[in-house]
Write a protein that holds these residues in place. Structure first.
Motif, PDB file in Angstrom:
ATOM      1  N   THR A  14      -6.608   8.030   1.410  1.00 42.24           N
ATOM      2  CA  THR A  14      -7.807   8.534   0.732  1.00 42.24           C
ATOM      3  C   THR A  14      -8.609   7.367   0.149  1.00 42.24           C
ATOM      4  O   THR A  14      -8.053   6.317  -0.192  1.00 42.24           O
ATOM      5  CB  THR A  14      -7.439   9.531  -0.388  1.00 42.24           C
ATOM      6  N   GLY A  15      -9.901   7.570   0.069  1.00 43.00           N
ATOM      7  CA  GLY A  15     -10.768   6.519  -0.459  1.00 43.00           C
ATOM      8  C   GLY A  15     -10.726   5.263   0.398  1.00 43.00           C
ATOM      9  O   GLY A  15     -10.809   4.146  -0.109  1.00 43.00           O
ATOM     10  N   ALA A  16     -10.596   5.462   1.712  1.00 45.00           N
ATOM     11  CA  ALA A  16     -10.382   4.312   2.607  1.00 45.00           C
ATOM     12  C   ALA A  16     -11.670   3.752   3.202  1.00 45.00           C
ATOM     13  O   ALA A  16     -11.639   2.944   4.124  1.00 45.00           O
ATOM     14  CB  ALA A  16      -9.414   4.703   3.720  1.00 45.00           C
ATOM     15  N   HIS A  18     -13.870   1.957   1.447  1.00 40.96           N
ATOM     16  CA  HIS A  18     -14.204   0.696   0.768  1.00 40.96           C
ATOM     17  C   HIS A  18     -12.920   0.040   0.260  1.00 40.96           C
ATOM     18  O   HIS A  18     -11.866   0.671   0.208  1.00 40.96           O
ATOM     19  CB  HIS A  18     -15.062   0.954  -0.483  1.00 40.96           C
ATOM     20  N   GLY A  19     -13.066  -1.184  -0.180  1.00 38.22           N
ATOM     21  CA  GLY A  19     -12.070  -1.877  -1.002  1.00 38.22           C
ATOM     22  C   GLY A  19     -10.631  -1.776  -0.546  1.00 38.22           C
ATOM     23  O   GLY A  19     -10.284  -2.044   0.610  1.00 38.22           O
ATOM     24  N   LEU A  20      -9.758  -1.364  -1.485  1.00 39.93           N
ATOM     25  CA  LEU A  20      -8.319  -1.354  -1.215  1.00 39.93           C
ATOM     26  C   LEU A  20      -7.943  -0.380  -0.104  1.00 39.93           C
ATOM     27  O   LEU A  20      -7.165  -0.727   0.792  1.00 39.93           O
ATOM     28  CB  LEU A  20      -7.560  -0.985  -2.497  1.00 39.93           C
ATOM     29  N   GLY A  21      -8.486   0.831  -0.147  1.00 38.93           N
ATOM     30  CA  GLY A  21      -8.125   1.833   0.858  1.00 38.93           C
ATOM     31  C   GLY A  21      -8.506   1.375   2.255  1.00 38.93           C
ATOM     32  O   GLY A  21      -7.753   1.604   3.219  1.00 38.93           O
ATOM     33  N   ARG A  22      -9.635   0.727   2.361  1.00 38.70           N
ATOM     34  CA  ARG A  22     -10.097   0.200   3.656  1.00 38.70           C
ATOM     35  C   ARG A  22      -9.080  -0.824   4.185  1.00 38.70           C
ATOM     36  O   ARG A  22      -8.681  -0.779   5.350  1.00 38.70           O
ATOM     37  CB  ARG A  22     -11.471  -0.451   3.456  1.00 38.70           C
ATOM     38  N   GLY A  41     -17.532   8.788   0.232  1.00 40.01           N
ATOM     39  CA  GLY A  41     -18.700   7.930   0.427  1.00 40.01           C
ATOM     40  C   GLY A  41     -19.697   7.929  -0.708  1.00 40.01           C
ATOM     41  O   GLY A  41     -20.871   7.605  -0.519  1.00 40.01           O
ATOM     42  N   GLY A  42     -19.245   8.272  -1.921  1.00 42.74           N
ATOM     43  CA  GLY A  42     -20.145   8.293  -3.070  1.00 42.74           C
ATOM     44  C   GLY A  42     -20.208   6.963  -3.800  1.00 42.74           C
ATOM     45  O   GLY A  42     -19.666   5.947  -3.348  1.00 42.74           O
ATOM     46  N   ALA A  43     -20.873   6.999  -4.964  1.00 43.95           N
ATOM     47  CA  ALA A  43     -20.995   5.795  -5.793  1.00 43.95           C
ATOM     48  C   ALA A  43     -19.714   5.602  -6.607  1.00 43.95           C
ATOM     49  O   ALA A  43     -18.836   6.460  -6.628  1.00 43.95           O
ATOM     50  CB  ALA A  43     -22.190   5.953  -6.727  1.00 43.95           C
ATOM     51  N   THR A 151      -1.751   5.346  -6.411  1.00 44.18           N
ATOM     52  CA  THR A 151      -2.410   4.164  -6.959  1.00 44.18           C
ATOM     53  C   THR A 151      -2.603   4.309  -8.460  1.00 44.18           C
ATOM     54  O   THR A 151      -3.492   5.021  -8.921  1.00 44.18           O
ATOM     55  CB  THR A 151      -3.760   3.929  -6.245  1.00 44.18           C
ATOM     56  N   SER A 152      -1.751   3.641  -9.204  1.00 40.69           N
ATOM     57  CA  SER A 152      -1.862   3.594 -10.664  1.00 40.69           C
ATOM     58  C   SER A 152      -2.743   2.399 -11.029  1.00 40.69           C
ATOM     59  O   SER A 152      -3.554   1.944 -10.201  1.00 40.69           O
ATOM     60  CB  SER A 152      -0.460   3.487 -11.273  1.00 40.69           C
ATOM     61  N   SER A 153      -2.584   1.894 -12.209  1.00 43.71           N
ATOM     62  CA  SER A 153      -3.388   0.737 -12.631  1.00 43.71           C
ATOM     63  C   SER A 153      -2.767   0.100 -13.863  1.00 43.71           C
ATOM     64  O   SER A 153      -2.207   0.811 -14.709  1.00 43.71           O
ATOM     65  CB  SER A 153      -4.805   1.190 -12.971  1.00 43.71           C
ATOM     66  N   ALA A 169      -5.336   9.031 -16.605  1.00 46.14           N
ATOM     67  CA  ALA A 169      -5.111   9.409 -15.206  1.00 46.14           C
ATOM     68  C   ALA A 169      -4.071   8.509 -14.554  1.00 46.14           C
ATOM     69  O   ALA A 169      -3.159   8.979 -13.859  1.00 46.14           O
ATOM     70  CB  ALA A 169      -6.428   9.327 -14.431  1.00 46.14           C
ATOM     71  N   LYS A 170      -4.194   7.211 -14.787  1.00 42.47           N
ATOM     72  CA  LYS A 170      -3.329   6.266 -14.080  1.00 42.47           C
ATOM     73  C   LYS A 170      -1.889   6.316 -14.562  1.00 42.47           C
ATOM     74  O   LYS A 170      -0.960   6.069 -13.786  1.00 42.47           O
ATOM     75  CB  LYS A 170      -3.907   4.858 -14.186  1.00 42.47           C
ATOM     76  N   MET A 171      -1.682   6.623 -15.852  1.00 44.44           N
ATOM     77  CA  MET A 171      -0.302   6.799 -16.313  1.00 44.44           C
ATOM     78  C   MET A 171       0.218   8.142 -15.831  1.00 44.44           C
ATOM     79  O   MET A 171       1.408   8.283 -15.535  1.00 44.44           O
ATOM     80  CB  MET A 171      -0.222   6.685 -17.839  1.00 44.44           C
TER      81      MET A 171
HETATM   82  P1  NAD Z   1     -13.551   1.358  -4.407  1.00 48.57           P
HETATM   83  O1  NAD Z   1     -14.611   1.999  -5.204  1.00 48.57           O
HETATM   84  O2  NAD Z   1     -13.924   0.273  -3.468  1.00 48.57           O
HETATM   85  O3  NAD Z   1     -12.718   2.443  -3.581  1.00 48.57           O
HETATM   86  C1  NAD Z   1     -12.509   3.753  -4.020  1.00 48.57           C
HETATM   87  C2  NAD Z   1     -12.890   4.667  -2.888  1.00 48.57           C
HETATM   88  O4  NAD Z   1     -12.572   6.021  -3.232  1.00 48.57           O
HETATM   89  C3  NAD Z   1     -14.378   4.634  -2.583  1.00 48.57           C
HETATM   90  O5  NAD Z   1     -14.600   4.281  -1.246  1.00 48.57           O
HETATM   91  C4  NAD Z   1     -14.859   6.047  -2.899  1.00 48.57           C
HETATM   92  O6  NAD Z   1     -15.913   6.489  -2.070  1.00 48.57           O
HETATM   93  C5  NAD Z   1     -13.594   6.847  -2.705  1.00 48.57           C
HETATM   94  N1  NAD Z   1     -13.625   8.126  -3.427  1.00 48.57           N
HETATM   95  C6  NAD Z   1     -13.992   8.332  -4.712  1.00 48.57           C
HETATM   96  N2  NAD Z   1     -13.908   9.618  -5.036  1.00 48.57           N
HETATM   97  C7  NAD Z   1     -13.454  10.264  -3.928  1.00 48.57           C
HETATM   98  C8  NAD Z   1     -13.136  11.617  -3.652  1.00 48.57           C
HETATM   99  N3  NAD Z   1     -13.289  12.577  -4.591  1.00 48.57           N
HETATM  100  N4  NAD Z   1     -12.669  11.948  -2.413  1.00 48.57           N
HETATM  101  C9  NAD Z   1     -12.519  10.988  -1.468  1.00 48.57           C
HETATM  102  N5  NAD Z   1     -12.823   9.687  -1.680  1.00 48.57           N
HETATM  103  C10 NAD Z   1     -13.271   9.320  -2.898  1.00 48.57           C
HETATM  104  O7  NAD Z   1     -12.474   0.791  -5.453  1.00 48.57           O
HETATM  105  P2  NAD Z   1     -11.056   0.102  -5.217  1.00 48.57           P
HETATM  106  O8  NAD Z   1     -10.958  -0.999  -6.201  1.00 48.57           O
HETATM  107  O9  NAD Z   1     -10.780  -0.162  -3.801  1.00 48.57           O
HETATM  108  O10 NAD Z   1     -10.100   1.269  -5.768  1.00 48.57           O
HETATM  109  C11 NAD Z   1      -9.088   1.879  -4.998  1.00 48.57           C
HETATM  110  C12 NAD Z   1      -8.041   2.441  -5.951  1.00 48.57           C
HETATM  111  O11 NAD Z   1      -7.388   1.374  -6.633  1.00 48.57           O
HETATM  112  C13 NAD Z   1      -8.608   3.343  -7.041  1.00 48.57           C
HETATM  113  O12 NAD Z   1      -7.721   4.415  -7.274  1.00 48.57           O
HETATM  114  C14 NAD Z   1      -8.649   2.434  -8.246  1.00 48.57           C
HETATM  115  O13 NAD Z   1      -8.627   3.147  -9.448  1.00 48.57           O
HETATM  116  C15 NAD Z   1      -7.404   1.617  -8.016  1.00 48.57           C
HETATM  117  N6  NAD Z   1      -7.353   0.344  -8.732  1.00 48.57           N
HETATM  118  C16 NAD Z   1      -8.124  -0.699  -8.344  1.00 48.57           C
HETATM  119  C17 NAD Z   1      -8.017  -1.903  -9.026  1.00 48.57           C
HETATM  120  C18 NAD Z   1      -8.777  -3.116  -8.601  1.00 48.57           C
HETATM  121  O14 NAD Z   1      -8.522  -4.196  -9.171  1.00 48.57           O
HETATM  122  N7  NAD Z   1      -9.693  -3.010  -7.656  1.00 48.57           N
HETATM  123  C19 NAD Z   1      -7.153  -2.020 -10.125  1.00 48.57           C
HETATM  124  C20 NAD Z   1      -6.387  -0.934 -10.485  1.00 48.57           C
HETATM  125  C21 NAD Z   1      -6.471   0.248  -9.770  1.00 48.57           C
END
Ligand code: NAD
Length: 298
Positions: A14-16, A18-22, A41-43, A151-153, A169-171
């Motif tokens: 999920t959320g793949a 952008h960023g980590l999921g990608r 694909g939202g903000a 994915t916690s934090s 949420a993360k805990m």
């Molecule tokens: P990101 O914004 O690049 O990725 C998050 C993705 O989730 C986005 O592409 C967004 O469109 C998607 N998304 C949001 N709401 C959604 C929904 N309701 N249904 C489907 N997709 C949805 O940010 P990221 O940094 O890659 O974050 C990925 C995960 O890692 C998140 O859970 C974030 O809280 C966690 N995280 C990230 C960091 C970090 O340092 N980047 C640190 C701690 C935790």
């Protein structure tokens, strides 16, 4: 050393878009997994939607010779979560791996945070992870195999100013992970959580510029990929991961202080012993923790 492959395995991420999921999606696909690339694909704050990000990642995987399908369903609704898992079943006939990664931010100092901001963040992270895991769970159980990565934090594990919603949420995801590990154990389902740090659109405004090259999403995806592999039998754990460093994070209970009939003043006077950390326990079930309390009674 043999390469860890995912041939014949199907992963939902999920959320793949952008960023980590990608990065997780690209890593698993490169190693042979068939992937459902889900992204609304939202903000960053969860508003809006677009088919673009999920489609782009699918295109990249396909171009590299892998197999993937896009899903733009919302993880936070039961219908959306079911549709994400159904996409795996329809396209690839099964689901083996669930990586709950979708996330949003609505940062605000505690006094200024609205109920809507609190609820919106819990909906995506906690409800979303519950719903997608819940939709996949019967299939994982039936086949006697599954891997779940939540994915916690660090913000949840240790707290962070302006993130009451996000850290709650993360805990919460740590609790979900630990109970999923217990309930899934007999069916071969392993569940773990990561507390990552990486340069993404979520953190680029917060991290120093020199982090971009070192704290890459790929340096988190290696651990996620390992936790998703059948050879990894670890379950119920949380890992701090980023920039090449990986560490187990554990919830520990100190040795404790005990006196059957004690007063409030006794607590004050023994505060140091109550706060002591060593030797600590790391219970993996509530039973183990209760056992320690019962042992102290004898
Ligand atoms: P990101 O914004 O690049 O990725 C998050 C993705 O989730 C986005 O592409 C967004 O469109 C998607 N998304 C949001 N709401 C959604 C929904 N309701 N249904 C489907 N997709 C949805 O940010 P990221 O940094 O890659 O974050 C990925 C995960 O890692 C998140 O859970 C974030 O809280 C966690 N995280 C990230 C960091 C970090 O340092 N980047 C640190 C701690 C935790």
């Amino acid at each position: 050393m043999s390469e860890l492959r995912f041939d014949g395995r199907v992963a939902v991420i999920t959320g793949a878009g952008h960023g980590l999921g990608r990065a997780h999606a690209l890593s698993l696909a490169e190693r042979g997994a068939k992937v459902v690339v889900n992204d609304l694909g939202g903000a960053l704050d969860g508003t809006g939607a677009s088919t673009g990000p999920a489609a782009e990642v699918v295109e990249l995987i396909t171009k590299n010779g892998g197999e993937a399908v896009a899903s733009t369903d919302n993880v936070a609704t039961p219908e959306g979560a079911k549709a994400i898992v159904q996409a795996a079943l329809d396209s690839f006939g099964q689901v083996d791996i669930v990586i709950n990664n979708a996330g949003i931010l609505r940062d605000k100092s505690f006094g200024k945070m609205t109920v809507e901001e609190f609820d919106a963040v819990l909906a995506v992270h906690v409800r979303g992870s519950f719903l997608v895991s819940h939709a996949a769970f019967p299939y994982l159980k039936e086949q006697g195999y599954g891997r779940i990565v939540n994915t916690s934090s660090p913000a949840g594990l240790f707290g962070n100013f302006g993130q009451a919603n996000y850290s709650t949420a993360k805990m919460g995801l740590v609790g979900l992970t630990k109970t999923l590990a217990i309930e899934g154990a007999r069916a071969g389902i392993r569940a773990n959580a990561i507390a990552p740090i990486a340069w993404t659109r979520m953190t680029e405004a917060l991290l120093p510029a020199e982090f971009e090259a070192k704290f890459t999403p790929e340096r988190v995806s290696t651990l996620v990929t390992y936790l998703a592999h059948e050879s990894c039998e670890t379950s119920g754990e949380v890992f701090s991961v980023g920039g090449g460093r990986i560490a187990r994070v554990f919830v520990a209970e100190g040795p404790g202080w005990k006196q059957d009939d004690h007063t409030v003043e006794d607590i004050r006077d023994n505060w140091e012993a109550i706060m002591a950390e060593q030797p600590y326990l790391t219970p993996t079930t509530i039973g183990q923790q209760a056992g320690a309390s019962m042992k102290a009674m004898l």
